[in-house]
Design an enzyme around this catalytic site. Sequence first.
Site, PDB file in Angstrom:
ATOM      1  CD  GLU A   1     -45.416  25.834  27.299  1.00  0.00           C
ATOM      2  OE1 GLU A   1     -46.028  26.406  28.222  1.00  0.00           O
ATOM      3  OE2 GLU A   1     -44.225  26.093  26.995  1.00  0.00           O
TER       4      GLU A   1
ATOM      5  CE1 TYR B   1     -46.648  23.043  34.194  1.00  0.00           C
ATOM      6  CE2 TYR B   1     -44.504  23.025  35.258  1.00  0.00           C
ATOM      7  CZ  TYR B   1     -45.767  23.572  35.116  1.00  0.00           C
ATOM      8  OH  TYR B   1     -46.137  24.643  35.890  1.00  0.00           O
TER       9      TYR B   1
ATOM     10  CD  GLU C   1     -38.483  22.955  16.945  1.00  0.00           C
ATOM     11  OE1 GLU C   1     -39.473  22.974  17.719  1.00  0.00           O
ATOM     12  OE2 GLU C   1     -37.374  23.386  17.278  1.00  0.00           O
TER      13      GLU C   1
HETATM   14  N1  THU Z   1     -39.683  24.827  22.388  1.00  0.00           N
HETATM   15  C1  THU Z   1     -40.020  24.600  21.077  1.00  0.00           C
HETATM   16  O1  THU Z   1     -41.207  24.520  20.739  1.00  0.00           O
HETATM   17  N2  THU Z   1     -39.023  24.471  20.172  1.00  0.00           N
HETATM   18  C2  THU Z   1     -37.708  24.709  20.432  1.00  0.00           C
HETATM   19  O2  THU Z   1     -36.910  24.673  19.508  1.00  0.00           O
HETATM   20  C3  THU Z   1     -37.260  24.992  21.807  1.00  0.00           C
HETATM   21  C4  THU Z   1     -38.312  24.897  22.854  1.00  0.00           C
HETATM   22  C5  THU Z   1     -40.755  25.020  23.370  1.00  0.00           C
HETATM   23  C6  THU Z   1     -40.996  23.920  24.332  1.00  0.00           C
HETATM   24  C7  THU Z   1     -41.703  24.658  25.459  1.00  0.00           C
HETATM   25  O3  THU Z   1     -43.086  24.763  25.137  1.00  0.00           O
HETATM   26  C8  THU Z   1     -41.090  26.052  25.422  1.00  0.00           C
HETATM   27  O4  THU Z   1     -40.474  26.163  24.139  1.00  0.00           O
HETATM   28  C9  THU Z   1     -40.072  26.317  26.510  1.00  0.00           C
HETATM   29  O5  THU Z   1     -39.150  25.286  26.577  1.00  0.00           O
END
Ligand code: THU
Length: 136
Positions: free
Chosen positions: A45, A49, A56
């Site tokens: 992150e 934002y 993935e």
């Molecule tokens: N996120 C992922 O890394 N992969 C997913 O399949 C769903 C969401 C992350 C993005 C963000 O850092 C956090 O999960 C909350 O949305």
Amino acid sequence: MPDLNALIDAARDAMGNAYAPYSNFSVGAAILGPSGQIFAGANVENAAYPQGQCAETSAIGAMILGGDRAIREIVVMGGKPGDGLLCTPCGGCRQRLREFAAPNTPIHVCGPEGLRRTFTLAELLPHSFGPDNLDF
Ligand code: THU
């Protein structure tokens, strides 16, 4: 060839290294490539934002760096043990996976305790646009 448990373990390790101070939602992913290598990634992150990166996407980057160019299967792991929710790939990641996967490529959605449900890419991204649309 590594089995599903090896992929799940790699995704769990990756989840443990996620950088998710803003959402507090750690995600790990592990790709099995055609070479038999496992490529893991975690979400990263950012204080700005929208600049954050999904697990993935990180795993795809590791796969490319490692020399593989196809996804045989992938594990995505997120959430709390037993919360019963499916941490399915976001829309953008479905498209990124599509670049390197086939319609029947398994996408294993897991919680920290293990497998929750397996989808194919075509189930998550039907009638998709891909390299073949551009004659690649
Ligand atoms: N996120 C992922 O890394 N992969 C997913 O399949 C769903 C969401 C992350 C993005 C963000 O850092 C956090 O999960 C909350 O949305």
